[in-house]
Design an enzyme around this catalytic site. Structure first.
Site, PDB file in Angstrom:
ATOM      1  N   HIS A  84      -5.320  -7.625   4.624  1.00 53.80           N
ATOM      2  CA  HIS A  84      -5.543  -6.526   4.826  1.00 53.80           C
ATOM      3  C   HIS A  84      -3.926  -6.111   4.821  1.00 53.80           C
ATOM      4  O   HIS A  84      -2.998  -6.842   5.479  1.00 53.80           O
ATOM      5  CB  HIS A  84      -5.931  -5.501   6.148  1.00 53.80           C
ATOM      6  CG  HIS A  84      -5.523  -6.558   7.561  1.00 53.80           C
ATOM      7  ND1 HIS A  84      -6.034  -7.480   8.049  1.00 53.80           N
ATOM      8  CD2 HIS A  84      -4.877  -5.802   8.029  1.00 53.80           C
ATOM      9  CE1 HIS A  84      -4.972  -7.279   8.716  1.00 53.80           C
ATOM     10  NE2 HIS A  84      -4.613  -6.696   9.249  1.00 53.80           N
ATOM     11  N   CYS A 103      -4.767  -1.459  17.510  1.00 55.94           N
ATOM     12  CA  CYS A 103      -3.054  -0.974  17.198  1.00 55.94           C
ATOM     13  C   CYS A 103      -2.614   0.125  18.627  1.00 55.94           C
ATOM     14  O   CYS A 103      -2.377   0.468  18.964  1.00 55.94           O
ATOM     15  CB  CYS A 103      -2.965  -0.739  16.277  1.00 55.94           C
ATOM     16  SG  CYS A 103      -3.010  -2.307  14.999  1.00 55.94           S
ATOM     17  N   HIS A 123       1.610  -6.987   6.367  1.00 53.12           N
ATOM     18  CA  HIS A 123       2.368  -8.940   6.699  1.00 53.12           C
ATOM     19  C   HIS A 123       2.200  -9.843   4.799  1.00 53.12           C
ATOM     20  O   HIS A 123       2.233  -8.658   4.114  1.00 53.12           O
ATOM     21  CB  HIS A 123       0.092  -9.152   6.784  1.00 53.12           C
ATOM     22  CG  HIS A 123      -0.299  -8.398   8.407  1.00 53.12           C
ATOM     23  ND1 HIS A 123       0.661  -8.686   9.080  1.00 53.12           N
ATOM     24  CD2 HIS A 123      -1.774  -7.822   8.530  1.00 53.12           C
ATOM     25  CE1 HIS A 123      -0.226  -8.166  10.381  1.00 53.12           C
ATOM     26  NE2 HIS A 123      -1.106  -7.058   9.655  1.00 53.12           N
ATOM     27  N   LYS A 172       5.592  -3.443  10.976  1.00 49.89           N
ATOM     28  CA  LYS A 172       5.388  -4.866  11.520  1.00 49.89           C
ATOM     29  C   LYS A 172       4.074  -5.784  11.550  1.00 49.89           C
ATOM     30  O   LYS A 172       3.517  -4.855  10.233  1.00 49.89           O
ATOM     31  CB  LYS A 172       4.685  -3.580  13.342  1.00 49.89           C
ATOM     32  CG  LYS A 172       3.160  -3.423  12.856  1.00 49.89           C
ATOM     33  CD  LYS A 172       2.943  -2.800  13.843  1.00 49.89           C
ATOM     34  CE  LYS A 172       1.102  -1.595  13.701  1.00 49.89           C
ATOM     35  NZ  LYS A 172       0.438  -2.862  13.734  1.00 49.89           N
ATOM     36  N   ASP A 222       1.230  -1.147   9.008  1.00 53.03           N
ATOM     37  CA  ASP A 222       1.075  -3.016   9.429  1.00 53.03           C
ATOM     38  C   ASP A 222       1.949  -3.327   7.952  1.00 53.03           C
ATOM     39  O   ASP A 222       1.104  -2.586   6.976  1.00 53.03           O
ATOM     40  CB  ASP A 222      -0.295  -3.444   9.224  1.00 53.03           C
ATOM     41  CG  ASP A 222      -0.809  -3.891  10.373  1.00 53.03           C
ATOM     42  OD1 ASP A 222       0.393  -3.899  10.785  1.00 53.03           O
ATOM     43  OD2 ASP A 222      -1.919  -4.800  10.400  1.00 53.03           O
ATOM     44  N   ASP A 268      -0.606   3.373  11.945  1.00 53.58           N
ATOM     45  CA  ASP A 268      -0.786   2.546  10.732  1.00 53.58           C
ATOM     46  C   ASP A 268      -2.300   3.811   9.915  1.00 53.58           C
ATOM     47  O   ASP A 268      -3.300   3.051   9.821  1.00 53.58           O
ATOM     48  CB  ASP A 268      -1.669   0.933  11.381  1.00 53.58           C
ATOM     49  CG  ASP A 268      -0.960   0.000  11.882  1.00 53.58           C
ATOM     50  OD1 ASP A 268       0.322   0.261  11.660  1.00 53.58           O
ATOM     51  OD2 ASP A 268      -1.606  -0.697  12.550  1.00 53.58           O
TER      52      ASP A 268
END
Length: 208
Positions: free
Chosen positions: A83, A153, A50, A108, A48, A8
């Protein structure tokens, strides 16, 4: 076969991002040295990724503020600022990170109903990503990992690597990682060590 996992290293977790880790961008030159000069056969990165309605976002819970504790799908959940939303600059890798030699990117955190700290599986452990399978297919025997943030993470990725890939030696690269809370970082390192993760520095690796 040795692999490096970069966790990340994204704009969202660096200064100026929506969920900045203190001095998060300071690891980018170290990560680049490991990429360019390290003894790695395989280099992978997690990202990341989202949806804008992710349930870990405080904005999805009326009355909640970022960093409040709440609940997501029946589990305790830190309420994060929005975020690393898919397709936004916040979700992009840090612009100075050398991606040219990255062989595989594991996204992810795409399920809005569960958070995903680990690069290997969701927090409820019900859904796994493709990362463990990829590393097995590459016949990886040693995995070094680093990135953002140590106390979230990175820690959960290290613990899952130990549990899901018990045949692989796992090392955490301390100076190529940064955390959110100093006490949390200290506790995370102890938890990783107790699980059988070795603690090292980039100097250890580059001088092997």
């Amino acid at each position: 076969m040795r692999a490096l996992l970069l966790i990340d290293i994204q704009n969202g977790f660096c200064p100026g991002g929506n969920l900045p880790v203190p001095n998060g961008d300071a690891i980018v030159p170290i990560a680049n040295r490991l990429i360019d000069e390290g003894p790695y056969d395989v280099i992978v990165a997690s990202q990341d990724w989202h949806p804008e309605n992710h349930g870990s976002f405080a904005s999805q819970h009326p009355g909640k503020k970022p960093f409040d504790m709440g609940e997501l799908s029946g589990q305790p959940q830190v309420m994060w600022p929005d975020h690393c939303v898919q397709g936004t600059p916040d979700a992009e890798f840090h612009p100075d990170l050398d991606l040219e030699h990255v062989d595989y990117i594991q996204q992810k955190g795409e399920n809005p109903a569960v958070d995903s700290y680990s690069a290997f599986r969701d927090n409820d452990q019900a859904a796994i990503t493709g990362l463990a399978g990829y590393l097995r297919a590459q016949q990886v025997t040693e995995l070094d990992l680093c990135g953002l943030a140590t106390d979230y993470c990175v820690k959960f990725s290290a613990l899952d690597a130990r549990e899901m890939l018990p045949e692989i030696k796992v090392r955490f690269i301390e100076d190529a990682s940064r955390g959110i809370d100093p006490q949390g970082v200290k506790a995370a390192i102890e938890e990783m060590r107790a699980a059988g993760v070795s603690i090292c520095t980039s100097t250890d690796i580059l001088s092997d």
